[in-house]
Design a protein around this motif. Structure first.
Motif, short mmCIF file in Angstrom:
data_model
loop_
_atom_site.label_atom_id
_atom_site.label_comp_id
_atom_site.label_asym_id
_atom_site.label_seq_id
_atom_site.Cartn_x
_atom_site.Cartn_y
_atom_site.Cartn_z
N GLU A 1 5.60 -20.18 0.78
CA GLU A 1 6.90 -19.71 0.29
C GLU A 1 7.94 -19.55 1.41
O GLU A 1 9.08 -19.99 1.26
N PRO A 2 7.60 -18.95 2.57
CA PRO A 2 8.61 -18.84 3.62
C PRO A 2 9.07 -20.20 4.17
O PRO A 2 10.23 -20.37 4.52
N LEU A 3 8.16 -21.17 4.22
CA LEU A 3 8.54 -22.50 4.71
C LEU A 3 9.43 -23.24 3.71
O LEU A 3 10.39 -23.89 4.09
N LEU A 4 9.09 -23.14 2.44
CA LEU A 4 9.84 -23.84 1.39
C LEU A 4 11.06 -23.07 0.94
O LEU A 4 11.95 -23.63 0.33
N GLN A 5 11.08 -21.78 1.22
CA GLN A 5 12.11 -20.87 0.72
C GLN A 5 12.20 -20.95 -0.80
O GLN A 5 13.29 -20.90 -1.38
N SER A 6 11.01 -21.09 -1.40
CA SER A 6 10.93 -21.18 -2.85
C SER A 6 9.47 -20.97 -3.25
O SER A 6 8.56 -21.27 -2.48
#
Length: 176
Positions: free
Chosen positions: A108-113
């Motif tokens: 989630e932090p890498l994709l911001q989703s």
């Protein structure tokens, strides 16, 4: 006290070891000598205070660069409800859905989703442990073009008996 030393002040080094006794260590006199000089210490367990992340399946980030991201967690039946509540053959076992949540939380932090696609998800071996056992679980994320290769592996507290549990490719889901 180290800052005082670096400023050139005289420092009383007695008592800085918190009850441990200091000893001298012989070091090589030639910088490229092939002999190793590692100080022998007793392995201390990592205090629970190293819990840096709010997610119950991820304790801390070991590495976070543009080329690699590694999360580490310590899991046991005592510490991890997801292990304690799922037993197979008398052993605490991490359920497949828990791996999915681990992947979501790590990505989630890498994709911001929260939206992602898992491709080629392969469960290699179950993460199991006895009631008294604790495992170090690492989630390793490597970028691969527009995707990420993710693996989950564990080892004993001594770092031995490393077991790969899962691997997958993660893709960003774009809104259409």
């Amino acid at each position: 006290q180290m800052l005082a030393y670096l400023r050139g002040e005289n420092v009383d080094w007695h008592g800085t070891e918190y009850g441990q006794t200091a000893r001298r260590v012989s070091l090589p006199t030639y910088p490229f000598e092939k002999t190793s000089y590692w100080v022998k210490t007793q392995r201390a367990s990592i205090p629970v205070a190293l819990k840096q992340l709010a997610h119950p399946l991820l304790d801390r980030v070991l590495v976070h660069t543009r080329d690699c991201c590694v999360y580490e967690s310590r899991m046991s039946a005592e510490r991890t409800m997801e292990l304690r509540e799922h037993k197979l053959g008398g052993h605490s076992t991490l359920a497949g859905t828990v791996y999915i949540e681990l992947i979501r939380a790590a990505m989630e932090p890498l994709l911001q989703s929260e939206k992602m696609e898992l491709c080629d998800l392969v469960f290699l071996a179950p993460l199991t442990c006895s009631d008294a056992e604790e495992r170090i679980v690492q989630t390793v994320i490597l970028p691969k073009g527009e995707e990420w290769h993710l693996t989950v592996q564990s080892s004993g507290l001594d770092g031995h008996d490393s077991i790969p549990h899962l691997e997958t490719t993660v893709r960003r889901v774009t809104e259409e």
